[in-house]
Design an enzyme around this catalytic site. Structure first.
Site, mmCIF file in Angstrom:
data_model
loop_
_atom_site.group_PDB
_atom_site.id
_atom_site.type_symbol
_atom_site.label_atom_id
_atom_site.label_comp_id
_atom_site.label_asym_id
_atom_site.label_seq_id
_atom_site.Cartn_x
_atom_site.Cartn_y
_atom_site.Cartn_z
ATOM 1 N N ASP A 150 10.970 19.191 -12.268
ATOM 2 C CA ASP A 150 11.379 17.984 -12.992
ATOM 3 C C ASP A 150 12.671 18.182 -13.772
ATOM 4 O OD1 ASP A 150 9.222 16.805 -12.002
ATOM 5 O OD2 ASP A 150 8.110 16.602 -13.895
ATOM 6 N N ALA A 151 12.765 19.334 -14.436
ATOM 7 C CA ALA A 151 13.898 19.554 -15.330
ATOM 8 C C ALA A 151 15.213 19.566 -14.540
ATOM 9 C CB ALA A 151 13.728 20.867 -16.075
ATOM 10 N N GLU A 152 15.178 20.192 -13.372
ATOM 11 C CA GLU A 152 16.381 20.277 -12.545
ATOM 12 C C GLU A 152 16.743 18.882 -12.022
ATOM 13 O OE1 GLU A 152 18.485 22.337 -12.275
ATOM 14 O OE2 GLU A 152 19.534 22.202 -10.354
ATOM 15 N N TYR A 153 15.711 18.140 -11.614
ATOM 16 C CA TYR A 153 15.913 16.770 -11.136
ATOM 17 C C TYR A 153 16.592 15.940 -12.236
ATOM 18 C CZ TYR A 153 14.736 12.099 -9.373
ATOM 19 O OH TYR A 153 14.803 10.806 -8.939
ATOM 20 N N ASP A 154 16.033 16.036 -13.441
ATOM 21 C CA ASP A 154 16.586 15.252 -14.555
ATOM 22 C C ASP A 154 18.038 15.628 -14.826
ATOM 23 O OD1 ASP A 154 14.152 14.098 -14.739
ATOM 24 O OD2 ASP A 154 13.484 15.245 -16.494
ATOM 25 N N SER A 170 -1.383 -14.184 8.515
ATOM 26 C CA SER A 170 -2.505 -13.436 7.931
ATOM 27 C C SER A 170 -3.454 -13.096 9.071
ATOM 28 C CB SER A 170 -3.175 -14.234 6.828
ATOM 29 O OG SER A 170 -3.703 -15.398 7.369
ATOM 30 N N LEU A 171 -4.555 -12.446 8.756
ATOM 31 C CA LEU A 171 -5.430 -11.935 9.815
ATOM 32 C C LEU A 171 -6.779 -12.628 9.810
ATOM 33 C CD1 LEU A 171 -4.810 -8.130 9.198
ATOM 34 C CD2 LEU A 171 -4.089 -9.408 11.227
ATOM 35 N N GLU A 175 -5.560 0.718 11.666
ATOM 36 C CA GLU A 175 -4.918 1.099 10.388
ATOM 37 C C GLU A 175 -5.829 0.671 9.251
ATOM 38 O OE1 GLU A 175 -1.088 -0.931 9.948
ATOM 39 O OE2 GLU A 175 -0.788 -0.661 12.090
ATOM 40 N N LYS A 234 -6.802 -1.267 6.063
ATOM 41 C CA LYS A 234 -6.278 -2.517 5.509
ATOM 42 C C LYS A 234 -6.078 -2.294 4.014
ATOM 43 C CE LYS A 234 -7.080 -7.496 5.700
ATOM 44 N NZ LYS A 234 -6.814 -7.844 4.313
ATOM 45 N N ASP A 256 -5.304 -2.788 0.196
ATOM 46 C CA ASP A 256 -5.651 -3.927 -0.648
ATOM 47 C C ASP A 256 -4.586 -4.149 -1.714
ATOM 48 O OD1 ASP A 256 -7.083 -6.049 -1.466
ATOM 49 O OD2 ASP A 256 -8.691 -4.911 -2.428
ATOM 50 N N TYR A 315 3.591 -1.985 7.691
ATOM 51 C CA TYR A 315 2.664 -2.137 8.810
ATOM 52 C C TYR A 315 3.268 -2.907 9.983
ATOM 53 C CZ TYR A 315 1.512 -6.350 6.077
ATOM 54 O OH TYR A 315 1.574 -7.492 5.345
ATOM 55 N N LYS A 318 -5.145 -3.536 15.991
ATOM 56 C CA LYS A 318 -4.028 -4.270 16.615
ATOM 57 C C LYS A 318 -3.849 -3.793 18.043
ATOM 58 C CE LYS A 318 -1.632 -4.149 12.184
ATOM 59 N NZ LYS A 318 -0.514 -3.653 11.393
ATOM 60 N N LYS A 328 -13.601 -6.286 7.902
ATOM 61 C CA LYS A 328 -13.674 -6.097 6.461
ATOM 62 C C LYS A 328 -14.893 -5.262 6.090
ATOM 63 C CE LYS A 328 -11.686 -8.326 3.672
ATOM 64 N NZ LYS A 328 -11.073 -9.546 3.168
ATOM 65 N N CYS A 373 -30.424 3.301 -34.670
ATOM 66 C CA CYS A 373 -30.378 4.007 -33.389
ATOM 67 C C CYS A 373 -31.666 3.742 -32.601
ATOM 68 C CB CYS A 373 -30.217 5.505 -33.649
ATOM 69 S SG CYS A 373 -30.413 6.515 -32.169
ATOM 70 N N CYS A 402 -33.629 7.338 -32.563
ATOM 71 C CA CYS A 402 -34.183 8.017 -33.754
ATOM 72 C C CYS A 402 -34.245 7.115 -34.973
ATOM 73 C CB CYS A 402 -33.371 9.273 -34.066
ATOM 74 S SG CYS A 402 -31.767 8.901 -34.801
ATOM 75 N N CYS A 440 -24.619 6.834 -33.818
ATOM 76 C CA CYS A 440 -25.863 7.059 -34.554
ATOM 77 C C CYS A 440 -25.598 8.120 -35.605
ATOM 78 C CB CYS A 440 -26.928 7.543 -33.567
ATOM 79 S SG CYS A 440 -28.262 8.444 -34.359
ATOM 80 N N CYS A 450 -31.471 13.559 -34.204
ATOM 81 C CA CYS A 450 -31.572 12.566 -33.127
ATOM 82 C C CYS A 450 -31.754 13.297 -31.791
ATOM 83 C CB CYS A 450 -30.315 11.700 -33.082
ATOM 84 S SG CYS A 450 -30.342 10.494 -31.736
HETATM 85 S S1 IVH Z 1 -0.949 -6.666 9.750
HETATM 86 C C1 IVH Z 1 0.380 -10.363 11.751
HETATM 87 N N1 IVH Z 1 -1.751 -4.385 8.750
HETATM 88 O O1 IVH Z 1 -3.773 -8.012 5.064
HETATM 89 C C2 IVH Z 1 -0.322 -9.266 11.089
HETATM 90 N N2 IVH Z 1 -1.900 -6.310 7.398
HETATM 91 O O2 IVH Z 1 -5.398 -10.359 5.633
HETATM 92 C C3 IVH Z 1 0.062 -9.113 9.698
HETATM 93 N N3 IVH Z 1 -2.743 -5.887 5.150
HETATM 94 O O3 IVH Z 1 -1.200 -10.375 4.822
HETATM 95 C C4 IVH Z 1 -0.701 -8.170 8.945
HETATM 96 N N4 IVH Z 1 -2.992 -3.725 5.392
HETATM 97 O O4 IVH Z 1 -1.042 -8.270 3.354
HETATM 98 C C5 IVH Z 1 -1.590 -5.692 8.541
HETATM 99 N N5 IVH Z 1 -2.382 -2.298 7.957
HETATM 100 C C6 IVH Z 1 -2.225 -3.598 7.762
HETATM 101 C C7 IVH Z 1 -2.537 -4.205 6.543
HETATM 102 C C8 IVH Z 1 -2.381 -5.573 6.404
HETATM 103 C C9 IVH Z 1 -3.110 -4.741 4.552
HETATM 104 C C10 IVH Z 1 -2.770 -7.222 4.514
HETATM 105 C C11 IVH Z 1 -1.492 -7.991 4.648
HETATM 106 C C12 IVH Z 1 -1.880 -9.267 5.316
HETATM 107 C C13 IVH Z 1 -3.347 -9.346 4.998
HETATM 108 C C14 IVH Z 1 -4.069 -10.198 6.013
#
Ligand code: IVH
Length: 668
Positions: A29-33, A78-79, A111, A113, A115, A223, A289, A313, A405, A408, A423, A429
């Site tokens: 860290d120190a060198e980086y800084d 979205s999925l 992959e 998913k 969150d 992704y 996918k 899910k 308490c 006791c 307590c 106790c």
């Molecule tokens: S693919 C057309 N891959 O999940 C496909 N989505 O419920 C687009 N997410 O909006 C998404 N991990 O925000 C993909 N490995 C992953 C993901 C992923 C998280 C989220 C992403 C998407 C949402 C859909």
């Protein structure tokens, strides 16, 4: 041409890449800084040199005024969700049918998913241009100022031949550890707490001031691609991800490419569910996918989700139930913790009927009453917690800390300046017994060398060691019959109890574990009141006269000795032979060790605190570490590194026998 300025940038970007993308830091860290400072100095001197790829540009100047709306040139989809293996499989059955092939012939890439929230980042000619949220899929908001602060997002792509335009799509998230740290700090400062890492990440990205995001550990993992104008022809999704990794992005861990067969899906799901707990980030399912981009294009999408990818899910970790009651549990240190009793509810695979509430501040923060409908969360083995109130009960009953308490019946008091309640039953106790005994016997206090934490726990669970006074009625047979013990070790324990009996009044007072009466405070009290009867009879006002004794310490002392049970307990200990000399009026010895520094190390047969008090009484300072300035090291048995250091530095060393020969007469 590579100027010194560009060289600094390349160097720092490389270290950031190693640290934040590869999780493999190479630079102290120190060198980086130091190097970073050089860069800033250079930029201050030559503002016209500053390039957008400089790591100094991650946190821009002023907060933004508003979020600029940006249209996505390629829609952000979205999925579709599935919850069972059959659903996932039939999703790919349909795809196979449409592609005129067999499900088992499809190459499927899986992959985790992540969150968090979806973000798309545009690079023009290899340089970060802007980053946009998903929004409604057609139009999002420009959050470049915050995304640029994420160190795993390259400001410049790692390639000599960058595409004209590259849009990288992925998830921004907050790792579990960063989330816990953020909420802990918020709780301490009374700031806003987040329900889960996803909300914390989203809340951070919605900040106008990039300094907020810069101070929080957000990460980005790609992704897929959005718009792409470049020379490469990608054939497979897995190839795209490898390309992005090569450009300097993080990789989603636990990805797998396999031929979609029923068995493979089933195995993958179970493996991922198990791996989930150990992952540094929250995931809420798996995304499957089709790996072939030609197949993806042939299928296209329906409504807002692709026909070539699907999410499986995990079962929800949250559930809604009713708060039936709140009980208070007494912990080892006497702290009372509220525990929620719930209408049993099934959540992530188990039936939950209790949840933790931490403390009274948490109850207030949640505005929680008995009868409310609440959301609870259970992640893995973690004790379920109450997240929020979703609906107030019809007859709401306030939650109050009991005044006595539940174990006791001693008075419960608020720990000054803290959210905790405790307590005051202390030594009597039962809920606190093991911890009290451990404190009393520890090296710092009574120094009962062979009575360690584990043995205390076992003896306590067998019912033979319930209070500190019981230490002195232990019999060899109580110990010898325990697993892993024998006659000899039992005798060792009894010997060390006997050897610890002569102590100092201050040490003994501190060993009792009265709250806010620590080592120094107890020493002062002993020095001023001189003998035990005076300590027992000291009034609050008298105690307040003593240097460094404040109102809390004084009140706790008075309360402790006002309790007859405590007095009886101490009398039992004295009757068992524990003793100390009365304190002298003035330092009776000449301060002939004045100016000297001593270090105690190894296992000593007398309480360390007593030796320390003796040396300090003679004017010496007692320190924890050996240096050239150390006058003498007192080395007990099994002394280790401190003894070695003393020998190396040529500092004088005394063993215990030599020490006693010189100072023994002053100890008693
Ligand atoms: S693919 C057309 N891959 O999940 C496909 N989505 O419920 C687009 N997410 O909006 C998404 N991990 O925000 C993909 N490995 C992953 C993901 C992923 C998280 C989220 C992403 C998407 C949402 C859909």
């Amino acid at each position: 041409m590579n100027t010194p300025y560009q060289h600094l940038i390349t160097q720092i970007n490389q270290w950031d890449y190693e640290y934040y993308v590869l999780d493999n830091p190479t630079m102290p860290d120190a060198e980086y800084d130091r190097i970073f400072r050089q860069l800033l100095d250079m930029e201050a001197e030559h503002p016209d040199w500053v390039t957008p790829a400089s790591p100094s540009q991650r946190v821009g100047g002023k907060p933004i005024d508003e979020f600029r709306k940006v249209a996505h040139s390629v829609r952000m989809l979205s999925l579709a969700n599935t919850f069972t293996l059959e659903e996932t499989y039939s999703f790919f059955d349909k795809a196979a049918q449409e592609l005129d092939t067999e499900t088992d012939q499809l190459s499927v890439f899986s992959e985790p998913k992540l969150d968090g929230l979806a973000i798309t980042i545009q690079y023009r000619h290899g340089l970060f241009s802007h980053a946009v949220t998903r929004g409604d899929g057609q139009t999002g908001e420009d959050v470049s100022h915050n995304i640029k602060t994420i160190k795993s997002v390259p400001l410049q792509l790692n390639t000599v031949n960058p595409p004209e335009l590259l849009e990288v799509r992925g998830e921004v998230f907050m790792p579990k550890a960063a989330f816990a740290k953020l909420n802990e700090a918020a709780q301490q400062s009374g700031g806003k707490m987040f329900v889960n890492p996803r909300n914390a990440a989203a809340g951070t990205i919605r900040q106008m001031d990039p300094k907020v995001a810069a101070g929080r550990d957000l990460q980005f993992i790609p992704y897929g691609l959005g718009e792409y104008q470049g020379e490469r022809e990608f054939l497979r999704h897995s190839e795209v991800l490898a390309y992005l990794h090569g450009l300097g992005f993080k990789q989603n861990p636990h990805c797998q490419l396999f031929l979609g067969s029923f068995a493979a899906f089933a195995d993958n799901y179970g493996t991922m569910e198990q791996a989930r707990e150990q992952m540094p980030m929250e995931i809420d399912g798996i995304v499957y996918k089709l790996d072939s981009l030609a197949q993806q294009n042939a299928l296209g999408f329906i409504a807002r989700s692709p026909k070539w990818a699907v999410a499986r899910k995990f079962p929800a970790q949250q559930a809604v139930t009713q708060l039936l009651a709140v009980d208070f549990q007494v912990g080892r240190t006497g702290a009372l913790t509220p525990v929620a009793r719930l209408e049993p509810v099934f959540v992530s695979g188990v039936t939950v009927s209790n949840a933790t509430l931490h403390n009274m501040d948490e109850i207030e923060r949640l505005n929680l009453c008995i009868g409310d409908r609440i959301e609870i969360q259970r992640a893995g083995d973690v004790i379920p917690k109450v997240v929020r109130v979703v609906g107030q009960g019809e007859c709401r009953q306030a939650i109050t800390m009991p005044s006595q308490c539940p174990v006791c019946a001693a008075v419960v008091e608020r720990v000054s300046g803290q959210a905790a309640f405790r307590c005051t039953g202390g030594l009597s106790c039962p809920a606190q017994a093991a911890e009290r005994i451990r404190h009393y016997a520890s090296r710092k206090y009574m120094n009962i060398v062979n009575l360690g934490t584990k043995l205390i726990e076992v003896l306590h669970s067998k019912g033979v060691l319930n209070t500190i006074a019981d230490i002195y009625t232990l019999k060899a047979s109580d110990i010898a019959n325990l697993e892993g013990q024998g006659e000899k070790s039992a005798q060792n324990v009894l010997d060390s109890i006997a050897a610890s009996k002569t102590t100092q009044l201050g040490v003994f007072l501190a060993a009792l574990g009265i709250h806010e009466v620590g080592e120094e405070g107890a020493k002062n009290i002993a020095r001023h009141l001189k003998n035990y009867p005076a300590v027992v009879n000291a009034s609050y006002e008298q105690l307040l006269q003593i240097p460094d004794v404040g109102p809390v310490t004084a009140a706790n002392m008075v309360a402790f000795f006002a309790d007859a049970k405590n007095q009886t307990l101490v009398q039992r200990i004295i009757d068992a032979g524990v003793n100390w000399p009365d304190e002298a009026d003035e330092p009776k010895q000449e301060q002939y060790l004045a100016g000297q520094t001593w270090v105690l190390t190894g296992t000593l047969s007398m309480p360390r605190a007593a030796i320390k008090a003796l040396l300090e009484g003679l004017g010496a300072k007692v320190s924890g570490s050996v240096s050239k300035k150390t006058t003498c090291v007192l080395a007990g048995q099994d002394a280790g590194s401190k003894l070695a250091k003393a020998e190396e530095l040529g500092v004088k060393v005394l063993d215990e026998a030599a020490f006693l020969a010189e100072f023994g007469d002053k100890l008693a």
